[in-house]
Write a protein that holds these residues in place. Structure first.
Motif, PDB file in Angstrom:
ATOM      1  N   VAL A 138       0.826  -1.209   0.000  1.00 51.82           N
ATOM      2  CA  VAL A 138       0.000   0.000   0.000  1.00 51.82           C
ATOM      3  C   VAL A 138       0.860   1.258   0.000  1.00 51.82           C
ATOM      4  N   THR A 139       1.978   1.225   0.696  1.00 47.47           N
ATOM      5  CA  THR A 139       2.858   2.398   0.731  1.00 47.47           C
ATOM      6  C   THR A 139       3.255   2.821  -0.681  1.00 47.47           C
ATOM      7  N   ALA A 140       3.607   1.860  -1.505  1.00 43.55           N
ATOM      8  CA  ALA A 140       3.960   2.166  -2.892  1.00 43.55           C
ATOM      9  C   ALA A 140       2.750   2.658  -3.662  1.00 43.55           C
ATOM     10  N   ALA A 141       1.595   2.073  -3.424  1.00 44.26           N
ATOM     11  CA  ALA A 141       0.381   2.481  -4.136  1.00 44.26           C
ATOM     12  C   ALA A 141       0.011   3.926  -3.835  1.00 44.26           C
ATOM     13  N   LEU A 142       0.301   4.388  -2.625  1.00 39.93           N
ATOM     14  CA  LEU A 142      -0.061   5.759  -2.251  1.00 39.93           C
ATOM     15  C   LEU A 142       0.784   6.806  -2.968  1.00 39.93           C
ATOM     16  N   GLU A 143       1.871   6.372  -3.609  1.00 37.82           N
ATOM     17  CA  GLU A 143       2.699   7.292  -4.392  1.00 37.82           C
ATOM     18  C   GLU A 143       2.202   7.411  -5.827  1.00 37.82           C
ATOM     19  N   ASP A 144       1.189   6.632  -6.173  1.00 41.44           N
ATOM     20  CA  ASP A 144       0.641   6.573  -7.528  1.00 41.44           C
ATOM     21  C   ASP A 144      -0.720   7.271  -7.527  1.00 41.44           C
ATOM     22  N   TYR A 202     -20.874   6.536 -10.389  1.00 37.32           N
ATOM     23  CA  TYR A 202     -20.213   7.819 -10.637  1.00 37.32           C
ATOM     24  C   TYR A 202     -18.705   7.619 -10.445  1.00 37.32           C
ATOM     25  N   ARG A 203     -17.900   8.372 -11.185  1.00 33.74           N
ATOM     26  CA  ARG A 203     -16.447   8.181 -11.170  1.00 33.74           C
ATOM     27  C   ARG A 203     -15.740   9.532 -11.032  1.00 33.74           C
ATOM     28  N   TYR A 204     -14.781   9.570 -10.132  1.00 32.29           N
ATOM     29  CA  TYR A 204     -13.910  10.746 -10.047  1.00 32.29           C
ATOM     30  C   TYR A 204     -12.595  10.343  -9.394  1.00 32.29           C
ATOM     31  N   TYR A 205     -11.597  11.241  -9.473  1.00 30.51           N
ATOM     32  CA  TYR A 205     -10.277  10.989  -8.906  1.00 30.51           C
ATOM     33  C   TYR A 205     -10.140  11.797  -7.630  1.00 30.51           C
ATOM     34  N   GLY A 206      -9.756  11.118  -6.542  1.00 28.87           N
ATOM     35  CA  GLY A 206      -9.712  11.794  -5.251  1.00 28.87           C
ATOM     36  C   GLY A 206      -8.651  11.217  -4.336  1.00 28.87           C
ATOM     37  N   SER A 207      -8.982  11.191  -3.047  1.00 30.45           N
ATOM     38  CA  SER A 207      -7.986  10.863  -2.029  1.00 30.45           C
ATOM     39  C   SER A 207      -8.528   9.871  -1.014  1.00 30.45           C
ATOM     40  N   LEU A 208      -7.632   9.405  -0.157  1.00 27.00           N
ATOM     41  CA  LEU A 208      -8.069   8.741   1.057  1.00 27.00           C
ATOM     42  C   LEU A 208      -8.875   9.736   1.880  1.00 27.00           C
ATOM     43  N   THR A 209      -9.811   9.260   2.638  1.00 25.39           N
ATOM     44  CA  THR A 209     -10.595  10.164   3.493  1.00 25.39           C
ATOM     45  C   THR A 209     -10.098  10.129   4.934  1.00 25.39           C
ATOM     46  N   THR A 210      -8.934   9.533   5.145  1.00 21.36           N
ATOM     47  CA  THR A 210      -8.270   9.499   6.440  1.00 21.36           C
ATOM     48  C   THR A 210      -6.789   9.772   6.223  1.00 21.36           C
ATOM     49  N   PRO A 211      -6.066  10.213   7.250  1.00 22.90           N
ATOM     50  CA  PRO A 211      -4.630  10.417   7.104  1.00 22.90           C
ATOM     51  C   PRO A 211      -3.944   9.169   6.575  1.00 22.90           C
ATOM     52  N   PRO A 212      -2.988   9.337   5.661  1.00 22.11           N
ATOM     53  CA  PRO A 212      -2.348  10.582   5.252  1.00 22.11           C
ATOM     54  C   PRO A 212      -3.057  11.343   4.136  1.00 22.11           C
ATOM     55  N   CYS A 213      -4.290  10.996   3.819  1.00 23.33           N
ATOM     56  CA  CYS A 213      -5.099  11.717   2.821  1.00 23.33           C
ATOM     57  C   CYS A 213      -4.444  11.733   1.442  1.00 23.33           C
TER      58      CYS A 213
END
Length: 306
Positions: A138-144, A202-213
């Protein structure tokens, strides 16, 4: 997403309940540092995309081997589903391996979905989290920017129990307190979902909703909700606790959702079969000038604390 590992970064339990302050500890969570934050409001400004057909949910209609683990991490209830399921198609850029699902809810008298529809919240929301297959962790995925794919389903309430949801709700008493885990016998995950309406999303590009967001999520939000009973909802809003069983003061786990963020210039797409939302009469949006003024005020406050 292995959210329990992320959450343990918090040194103070109360920080979780004040998401506007997350930016003090996690700068990437500040709403002005980046324009791809989640959750968002879904309104009639979405755009139809005829190329968005059904997603392929590999293994969702099968009973996986081994066992799954239900966990209370103090911030949500998570179901870790091991390997064997994946998500692809429907405009996703790769194959994503499903790793867990988790819930967001309100309180006994408040709704708690993270995303809103025409400014209204549903009682709950469930997120099925999958990681792009090319990443080792997951750490690597969060950089993508498209490292994670999350399928979001609103949860609404009716009078009759959802038998399939019982696979989870019947185990909640075993994870009432933070740190508790229990085994769950695998079941076809598709049995939980609105399987006759899976082409409406529905589709959109966003973030985690918890830290580190991290702004690394391809969001797919389904139009038709999952239905559970009032008693099944109450198990979350009244019988789950954010503290350990032997804590001096036991605290109910409630309202574990992040506030709504502007879409800015992002396009929110509607799948080929989804229904476009009706207008937002009675719920006027802030003018662009008001939004910009609010951003300036927030940014000034944030910079002054650096």
């Amino acid at each position: 997403m292995k959210r329990f590992k992320i959450y343990r970064i918090f040194s103070k339990q109360l920080l979780w309940y004040y998401p506007y302050a997350w930016g003090d500890t996690f700068p990437s969570c500040h709403p002005l540092l980046g324009v791809h934050h989640s959750p968002i409001n879904l309104d009639d400004q979405m755009v139809r995309n005829e190329s968005l057909g059904p997603l392929h949910l590999e293994g969702f209609d099968e009973i996986q081997t081994g066992h799954w683990t239900l966990q209370n991490d103090g911030h949500s209830v998570l179901l870790h589903v091991g390997s064997g399921m994946s998500v692809s198609g429907g405009g996703l850029p790769d194959v994503y391996h499903t790793i867990q699902l988790h819930f967001h809810w309100g309180g006994p008298a408040t709704n708690g979905s993270e995303h809103t529809v025409d400014r209204r919240r549903y009682p709950m929301e469930v997120h099925i989290v999958s990681m792009k297959s090319i990443h080792p962790n997951v750490t690597a995925a969060l950089e993508d920017p498209t490292g994670l794919a999350v399928l979001g389903f609103f949860i609404d309430v009716v009078y009759a129990d959802n038998v399939h949801f019982g696979h989870i709700s019947q185990k909640l008493s075993s994870v009432a307190y933070k740190g508790q885990t229990t085994k769950v016998k695998p079941f076809p995950l598709m049995s939980l979902l609105p399987k006759h309406n899976m082409t409406q999303y529905y589709r959109y590009y966003g973030s985690l909703t918890t830290p580190p967001c991290a702004q690394a999520v391809v969001w797919t939000l389904y139009e038709v909700p999952i239905y559970i009973s009032w008693s099944q909802l109450a198990q979350f809003t009244s019988q789950i606790f954010s503290t350990e069983e032997d804590a001096e003061q036991v605290t109910p786990l409630q309202n574990n959702f992040r506030h709504i963020h502007p879409t800015f210039s992002r396009i929110v797409s509607v799948s080929k079969d989804a229904k476009l939302l009706t207008g937002t009469a009675g719920h006027p949006l802030r003018s662009a000038l008001s939004v910009h003024l609010l951003q300036i005020i927030l940014l000034g406050s944030f910079v002054s604390r650096l």
